[in-house]
Write a protein that holds these residues in place. Structure first.
Motif, short mmCIF file in Angstrom:
data_model
loop_
_atom_site.label_atom_id
_atom_site.label_comp_id
_atom_site.label_asym_id
_atom_site.label_seq_id
_atom_site.Cartn_x
_atom_site.Cartn_y
_atom_site.Cartn_z
N ASN A 221 46.12 48.03 47.66
CA ASN A 221 45.44 47.51 46.42
C ASN A 221 45.59 48.43 45.46
OD1 ASN A 221 44.71 45.69 47.64
ND2 ASN A 221 42.17 46.19 48.20
N LEU A 222 45.94 49.69 46.00
CA LEU A 222 45.37 50.99 45.08
C LEU A 222 47.60 51.61 45.02
CD1 LEU A 222 45.00 53.91 43.27
CD2 LEU A 222 45.38 54.72 46.11
N LEU A 223 48.32 51.20 45.41
CA LEU A 223 50.17 51.00 45.00
C LEU A 223 50.44 49.48 44.75
CD1 LEU A 223 50.98 53.49 48.34
CD2 LEU A 223 50.71 54.21 46.53
N LEU A 224 50.24 48.91 44.96
CA LEU A 224 51.31 47.50 44.70
C LEU A 224 50.53 47.30 43.05
CD1 LEU A 224 51.27 45.92 47.87
CD2 LEU A 224 52.90 47.45 46.62
N ASP A 225 51.32 46.41 42.60
CA ASP A 225 51.45 45.81 41.01
C ASP A 225 50.50 44.20 41.55
OD1 ASP A 225 51.04 44.72 38.87
OD2 ASP A 225 52.91 45.57 38.65
N PRO A 230 49.86 39.17 44.79
CA PRO A 230 48.63 38.14 43.57
C PRO A 230 48.07 38.24 45.64
CG PRO A 230 50.22 36.74 44.57
CD PRO A 230 51.44 37.77 44.59
N ASP A 231 48.08 38.86 46.52
CA ASP A 231 48.11 38.71 47.61
C ASP A 231 46.72 39.72 47.97
OD1 ASP A 231 49.41 40.32 48.18
OD2 ASP A 231 49.84 39.86 50.41
N LEU A 232 46.40 40.71 47.30
CA LEU A 232 45.78 41.79 46.90
C LEU A 232 44.05 41.80 46.94
CD1 LEU A 232 47.47 45.01 44.12
CD2 LEU A 232 48.02 44.41 46.82
N SER A 233 43.73 42.47 47.45
CA SER A 233 41.96 42.15 47.66
C SER A 233 41.09 42.47 46.93
CB SER A 233 41.77 42.60 49.15
OG SER A 233 41.97 43.82 49.34
N SER A 234 42.26 44.43 46.11
CA SER A 234 40.58 44.09 44.78
C SER A 234 41.78 44.92 44.05
CB SER A 234 39.99 45.49 45.99
OG SER A 234 40.66 46.91 46.22
#
Length: 264
Positions: A221-225, A230-234
């Motif tokens: 969540n900190l590193l990816l765009d 789109p599967d990032l959780s926060s």
């Protein structure tokens, strides 16, 4: 020199003299070089075949702006080492139990709270080394892929910011693993815990509500765009808080265990 600074320095001195730590780090870097070398032609060929509109197709049917794709590659090349970097931290903590150096530490610094804090500070400082080396190897292979197009990409503000975030995440994850090793007094348990946390994150078996509280998920969540993941959780702000919470909780637990421990 204050007693605390002396304790930190003593912990660092012990760490850098442990052959097993450097052998483990060397193995991690060898794995990264092998993975990077295998993927190099994929990215280099994609850059060489760049379309007039500045997009490349790294994977079939997925065309992206070249800069965005290569920055993602840079971050991904570092992030994929999150399974291996904690092993280095576990070996740093575990070698003290195997070598019975803990007795010396407990006798030299009777104040257990100060000792645990010194250990964590020393572990954080040392963890900068493997984190920076991993980031450097990722930058090298990214540069090799883009050197005929935009060699300065790896030192662009966007790349340096991304790599800085990775280093911060890697240090936090290493501290959590270090603390778990002290808690369990076992390298195997600590490494197994890291593998399980990584596997749960990568398999995405948990919903976003639970996933966001895991340390490896926080790293993603900190590193990816979010535009391409789109599967990032926060978002990154919560990710930082989650990582800090894991470090504080694990470090506190390790300190409590160390406080009750007798010199072996």
């Amino acid at each position: 020199m204050s007693a605390f600074v002396a304790a930190v320095r003593a912990e660092l001195d012990k760490t850098v003299t442990l052959r097993g730590v450097w052998l483990t780090l060397g193995a991690v870097l060898a794995v990264q070089v092998l993975v990077g070398a295998n993927a190099l032609s994929l990215y280099a060929d994609a850059v060489a075949d760049m379309a007039p509109d500045g997009t490349i197709e790294v994977f079939v049917g997925q065309r992206q702006p070249a800069e965005q794709a290569m920055l993602e590659s840079l971050v991904g090349a570092s992030l994929e080492m999150c399974l291996f970097l904690p092993v280095v931290a576990a070996v740093v903590a575990g070698q003290e139990y195997r070598g019975r150096q803990l007795r010396t530490s407990l006798l030299a610094v009777p104040a257990r709270g100060r000792l645990m804090t010194a250990k964590l500070v020393a572990a954080a400082v040392f963890s900068l080394v493997p984190a920076a080396l991993v980031a450097g190897v990722a930058a090298l292979f990214t540069w090799l892929a883009v050197r005929d197009w935009r060699p300065g990409l790896v030192v662009s503000p966007e790349a340096l910011t991304a790599q800085g975030r990775f280093v911060a995440f890697a240090v936090a994850l290493s501290l959590v693993t270090y603390a778990v090793t002290v808690l369990a007094r076992s390298v195997v348990v600590a490494v197994a815990t890291s593998v399980v946390l990584t596997a749960v994150t990568m398999s995405q078996v948990l919903g976003a509500g639970a996933d966001r509280w895991l340390p490896v998920s926080a790293g993603r969540n900190l590193l990816l765009d979010p535009a391409t993941s789109p599967d990032l959780s926060s978002g990154p702000a919560l990710a930082v808080l989650v990582l800090v919470a894991w470090v504080v909780a694990a470090g506190t637990g390790a300190g409590l265990v160390l406080a009750r421990q007798e010199a072996p």
